[in-house]
Design a protein around this motif. Structure first.
Motif, PDB file in Angstrom:
ATOM      1  N   ILE A 130       0.747  -1.142  -0.210  1.00  0.00           N
ATOM      2  CA  ILE A 130       0.090   0.004   0.077  1.00  0.00           C
ATOM      3  C   ILE A 130       0.786   1.348  -0.014  1.00  0.00           C
ATOM      4  CG2 ILE A 130      -1.725   1.401   1.405  1.00  0.00           C
ATOM      5  CD1 ILE A 130      -2.846  -1.305   2.320  1.00  0.00           C
ATOM      6  N   ALA A 131       1.895   1.181   0.705  1.00  0.00           N
ATOM      7  CA  ALA A 131       2.857   2.350   0.783  1.00  0.00           C
ATOM      8  C   ALA A 131       3.472   2.793  -0.330  1.00  0.00           C
ATOM      9  CB  ALA A 131       3.924   2.163   1.676  1.00  0.00           C
ATOM     10  N   LEU A 132       3.893   1.802  -1.018  1.00  0.00           N
ATOM     11  CA  LEU A 132       4.607   1.929  -2.690  1.00  0.00           C
ATOM     12  C   LEU A 132       3.286   2.502  -3.529  1.00  0.00           C
ATOM     13  CD1 LEU A 132       6.924   1.615  -4.552  1.00  0.00           C
ATOM     14  CD2 LEU A 132       6.070  -0.940  -4.934  1.00  0.00           C
ATOM     15  N   LEU A 133       2.226   1.983  -3.631  1.00  0.00           N
ATOM     16  CA  LEU A 133       1.223   2.539  -4.337  1.00  0.00           C
ATOM     17  C   LEU A 133       0.744   4.113  -3.929  1.00  0.00           C
ATOM     18  CD1 LEU A 133      -1.260  -0.633  -4.564  1.00  0.00           C
ATOM     19  CD2 LEU A 133       0.244   0.220  -6.237  1.00  0.00           C
ATOM     20  N   VAL A 134       0.863   4.252  -2.565  1.00  0.00           N
ATOM     21  CA  VAL A 134       0.402   5.712  -2.281  1.00  0.00           C
ATOM     22  C   VAL A 134       1.611   6.612  -2.782  1.00  0.00           C
ATOM     23  CG1 VAL A 134       0.475   7.241  -0.367  1.00  0.00           C
ATOM     24  CG2 VAL A 134      -0.805   5.078  -0.074  1.00  0.00           C
ATOM     25  N   SER A 135       2.859   6.142  -2.854  1.00  0.00           N
ATOM     26  CA  SER A 135       4.019   6.939  -3.338  1.00  0.00           C
ATOM     27  C   SER A 135       3.906   7.055  -4.928  1.00  0.00           C
ATOM     28  CB  SER A 135       5.278   6.317  -3.105  1.00  0.00           C
ATOM     29  OG  SER A 135       5.712   4.960  -3.718  1.00  0.00           O
ATOM     30  N   GLU A 136       3.141   6.154  -5.563  1.00  0.00           N
ATOM     31  CA  GLU A 136       3.010   6.148  -7.035  1.00  0.00           C
ATOM     32  C   GLU A 136       1.970   6.951  -7.470  1.00  0.00           C
ATOM     33  OE1 GLU A 136       2.967   2.184  -8.099  1.00  0.00           O
ATOM     34  OE2 GLU A 136       5.046   2.118  -7.922  1.00  0.00           O
ATOM     35  N   GLY A 137       1.151   7.629  -6.381  1.00  0.00           N
ATOM     36  CA  GLY A 137      -0.057   8.503  -6.619  1.00  0.00           C
ATOM     37  C   GLY A 137      -1.399   7.795  -6.571  1.00  0.00           C
ATOM     38  N   TYR A 138      -1.643   6.366  -6.250  1.00  0.00           N
ATOM     39  CA  TYR A 138      -2.816   5.919  -6.430  1.00  0.00           C
ATOM     40  C   TYR A 138      -3.740   6.216  -5.016  1.00  0.00           C
ATOM     41  CZ  TYR A 138      -1.124   2.337  -9.645  1.00  0.00           C
ATOM     42  OH  TYR A 138      -0.673   1.829 -10.786  1.00  0.00           O
TER      43      TYR A 138
ATOM     44  N   ASN B 137      -7.231   5.733  -2.480  1.00  0.00           N
ATOM     45  CA  ASN B 137      -7.376   4.793  -1.898  1.00  0.00           C
ATOM     46  C   ASN B 137      -8.342   3.689  -2.868  1.00  0.00           C
ATOM     47  OD1 ASN B 137      -6.324   5.641   0.452  1.00  0.00           O
ATOM     48  ND2 ASN B 137      -8.185   6.043   1.419  1.00  0.00           N
ATOM     49  N   ARG B 138      -9.340   4.140  -3.770  1.00  0.00           N
ATOM     50  CA  ARG B 138      -9.982   3.294  -4.426  1.00  0.00           C
ATOM     51  C   ARG B 138      -9.185   2.654  -5.372  1.00  0.00           C
ATOM     52  NH1 ARG B 138     -15.360   5.744  -6.966  1.00  0.00           N
ATOM     53  NH2 ARG B 138     -15.879   6.058  -4.726  1.00  0.00           N
ATOM     54  N   ALA B 139      -8.239   3.204  -6.020  1.00  0.00           N
ATOM     55  CA  ALA B 139      -7.491   2.487  -6.903  1.00  0.00           C
ATOM     56  C   ALA B 139      -6.442   1.384  -6.097  1.00  0.00           C
ATOM     57  CB  ALA B 139      -6.517   3.452  -7.680  1.00  0.00           C
ATOM     58  N   ILE B 140      -5.986   1.738  -4.962  1.00  0.00           N
ATOM     59  CA  ILE B 140      -5.352   0.876  -4.452  1.00  0.00           C
ATOM     60  C   ILE B 140      -6.312  -0.470  -4.068  1.00  0.00           C
ATOM     61  CG2 ILE B 140      -4.043   0.479  -2.097  1.00  0.00           C
ATOM     62  CD1 ILE B 140      -3.347   3.309  -2.089  1.00  0.00           C
ATOM     63  N   ALA B 141      -7.295  -0.315  -3.415  1.00  0.00           N
ATOM     64  CA  ALA B 141      -8.237  -1.279  -3.147  1.00  0.00           C
ATOM     65  C   ALA B 141      -8.375  -2.325  -4.368  1.00  0.00           C
ATOM     66  CB  ALA B 141      -9.311  -0.853  -2.757  1.00  0.00           C
ATOM     67  N   SER B 142      -8.694  -1.538  -5.737  1.00  0.00           N
ATOM     68  CA  SER B 142      -8.750  -2.317  -6.772  1.00  0.00           C
ATOM     69  C   SER B 142      -7.536  -3.138  -7.050  1.00  0.00           C
ATOM     70  CB  SER B 142      -9.448  -1.303  -7.951  1.00  0.00           C
ATOM     71  OG  SER B 142      -9.602  -2.003  -9.130  1.00  0.00           O
ATOM     72  N   SER B 143      -6.406  -2.392  -7.178  1.00  0.00           N
ATOM     73  CA  SER B 143      -5.131  -3.163  -7.510  1.00  0.00           C
ATOM     74  C   SER B 143      -4.833  -4.499  -6.565  1.00  0.00           C
ATOM     75  CB  SER B 143      -4.290  -2.032  -7.235  1.00  0.00           C
ATOM     76  OG  SER B 143      -2.687  -2.980  -7.617  1.00  0.00           O
ATOM     77  N   LEU B 144      -5.264  -4.269  -5.432  1.00  0.00           N
ATOM     78  CA  LEU B 144      -5.020  -5.191  -4.470  1.00  0.00           C
ATOM     79  C   LEU B 144      -6.250  -6.131  -4.020  1.00  0.00           C
ATOM     80  CD1 LEU B 144      -2.798  -3.205  -1.552  1.00  0.00           C
ATOM     81  CD2 LEU B 144      -2.054  -4.828  -3.577  1.00  0.00           C
ATOM     82  N   LYS B 145      -7.291  -6.062  -4.991  1.00  0.00           N
ATOM     83  CA  LYS B 145      -8.477  -6.719  -4.692  1.00  0.00           C
ATOM     84  C   LYS B 145      -8.986  -6.864  -3.201  1.00  0.00           C
ATOM     85  CE  LYS B 145      -7.534  -9.572  -8.760  1.00  0.00           C
ATOM     86  NZ  LYS B 145      -6.692  -8.581  -9.240  1.00  0.00           N
ATOM     87  N   THR B 146      -9.140  -5.674  -2.662  1.00  0.00           N
ATOM     88  CA  THR B 146      -9.759  -5.547  -1.379  1.00  0.00           C
ATOM     89  C   THR B 146     -10.703  -4.616  -1.408  1.00  0.00           C
ATOM     90  OG1 THR B 146      -8.958  -5.667   0.757  1.00  0.00           O
ATOM     91  CG2 THR B 146      -7.824  -4.160  -0.482  1.00  0.00           C
ATOM     92  N   ALA B 147     -11.252  -4.131  -0.001  1.00  0.00           N
ATOM     93  CA  ALA B 147     -12.129  -3.110   0.037  1.00  0.00           C
ATOM     94  C   ALA B 147     -11.510  -1.596   0.449  1.00  0.00           C
ATOM     95  CB  ALA B 147     -13.164  -3.285   1.458  1.00  0.00           C
TER      96      ALA B 147
END
Length: 237
Positions: free
Chosen positions: A177-185, A187-197
């Motif tokens: 999650i930290a890496l995705l945050v650093s790449e500008g994602y 919360n919704r996009a992070i959830a979709s990428s990691l297949k979680t809520a």
């Protein structure tokens, strides 16, 4: 592939090549417009503006992928201007072009959604890289500025709670999650990428902020940037 115009034909009005621009350059400097345009036009469709009123209208209608915004642009007023641009096109990644960003201005701009800072006349070899990386969602600032922002934030935080930030404290999922945050994602996009809520992502972030002793995702992104040992961005012309 879009070919660059001859420098003598740059005009103050919006200029668009073969459709809406992917990269929009906003500056009153003919030299800044010319050099950035020549650097990115082989890969991106490019637009140019010289006035804030034209810029705000154009961002609202076209929603470019990247906006290279000269802080000397007439009408630009710092964070309020960034807030206005974010309202009309929240997916436009903004890079501020300046000579030497003030530390506090940098913090305010990043918190308002700017994706980075770059010298107006940075080395030509880096101009295309800036546009590409920011368009992909990365933050573009010098390692020196990362260190200054993070050192100040962490020093203030340690005084209040004594926590020393260390990414090794994070679980595997939290690091993802930290890496995705650093790449500008978001919360919704992070959830979709990691297949979680999305609420699960929010819960992870809350725990991560507490573990690391940081106030928000901006500081998390800066921590990740430092951990990955970002190279110093050359600023010679």
């Amino acid at each position: 592939m879009v070919q660059s115009r001859h420098p003598s034909k740059i005009k103050p009005r919006v200029s668009i090549h073969e459709g809406p621009p992917t990269i929009l350059i906003a500056s009153r400097s003919r030299r800044v417009l010319r050099r950035w345009h020549q650097a990115v036009a082989d890969k991106f469709v490019v637009g140019e503006v010289k006035h804030w009123t034209v810029l705000s209208r154009h961002v609202a209608s076209v929603k470019p992928g990247v906006l290279l915004l000269d802080t000397a642009l007439p009408g630009y007023a710092g964070p309020p201007s960034l807030r206005a641009l974010q309202r009309v096109s929240r997916h436009t990644n903004i890079v501020l072009l300046t000579d030497a960003p003030d530390k506090q201005d940098a913090i305010a701009a990043l918190q308002m959604g700017a994706r980075g800072f770059c010298r107006r006349l940075v080395a030509r070899s880096l101009m295309l890289r800036v546009a590409e990386k920011v368009r992909e969602g990365e933050i573009w600032i010098t390692r020196t500025l990362v260190s200054r922002l993070l050192d100040e934030a962490m020093a203030t935080r340690r005084k209040s709670n004594g926590v020393r930030p260390d990414l090794q404290q994070l679980t595997r999922r939290e690091r993802q999650i930290a890496l995705l945050v650093s790449e500008g994602y978001a919360n919704r996009a992070i959830a979709s990428s990691l297949k979680t809520a999305e609420k699960t992502v929010k819960g992870h972030l809350t725990r991560m902020f507490r573990k690391l002793g940081i106030p928000n995702r901006l500081h998390l992104a800066l921590l990740v940037a430092r951990r990955h040992r970002l190279p110093e961005r050359p600023t010679t012309t």
